[in-house]
Write a protein that holds these residues in place. Structure first.
Motif: not given
Length: 186
Positions: A16-19, A24-26, A30-39
């Motif tokens: 997902a976007a850096a924003e 989510f991290s805030e 803790s440091e978090t990265r949001l991902v998704h299955l786009d395909d």
């Protein structure tokens, strides 16, 4: 694109976007990265012992949807109340993380369903859901107990599986909504 491990599978996902990562991290602290299955081509196949070729799942554990019934939860809570750890009940439905909750049935009737329709969307009811230790965690407090696994082990065991709910695979496409009628097809 990055690779992540999901239920013992490695899956390529889009970030997902850096924003979104920052938000989510805030919130989570803790440091978090949001991902998704786009395909859709990157989805994982459903267990071939219970699925047709081409049946796929995305981030869900093993099957696209999980169905439970309020009557079965009521019956389970009655068994917990009569057991060794009544203070751990009654359990809310969110312990089981279903996508579909059906009311107005008899307890455990879903065990005999093979095909259903929710609204206009047909589904195969492919196998009972074997429950894991996650169900022993209170979703609001993060406290762990022994229920519902203790009671399921006594009353809803098949081999090494402790069963609650049914896994569904859609037989077509469409949208299901809260309040849609559920029709038993087989």
């Amino acid at each position: 694109m990055i690779s992540v491990e999901l239920h013992r599978d490695t899956v390529t996902v889009a970030e997902a976007a850096a924003e979104a990562h920052l938000w989510f991290s805030e919130v989570l602290g803790s440091e978090t990265r949001l991902v998704h299955l786009d395909d859709p081509a990157r989805r994982r196949p459903v267990d071939p012992a219970f699925a047709r070729p081409g049946d796929m799942v995305s981030f869900a554990d093993g099957y696209p949807l999980l169905l439970t019934t309020t009557a079965s939860l009521d019956a389970l809570n009655d068994l917990i109340a009569a057991g060794d750890r009544p203070h751990e009940g009654p359990l809310p439905m969110d312990r089981f993380r279903p996508n579909v909750v059906v009311g107005a049935t008899e307890a455990w009737v879903e065990d005999g369903w093979r095909r259903i329709a929710i609204g206009d969307v047909p589904f195969s009811v492919v196998k009972p859901c074997g429950r894991c230790v996650i169900t022993t965690t209170d979703q609001r407090t993060a406290e762990r107990g022994r229920e519902p696994l203790l009671t399921l082990a006594r009353h809803r065991r098949t081999g090494n599986q402790l069963l609650f709910g049914q896994n569904l695979i859609p037989d077509g496409t469409g949208t299901i909504r809260a309040g849609d009628p559920v029709t038993i097809l087989d």
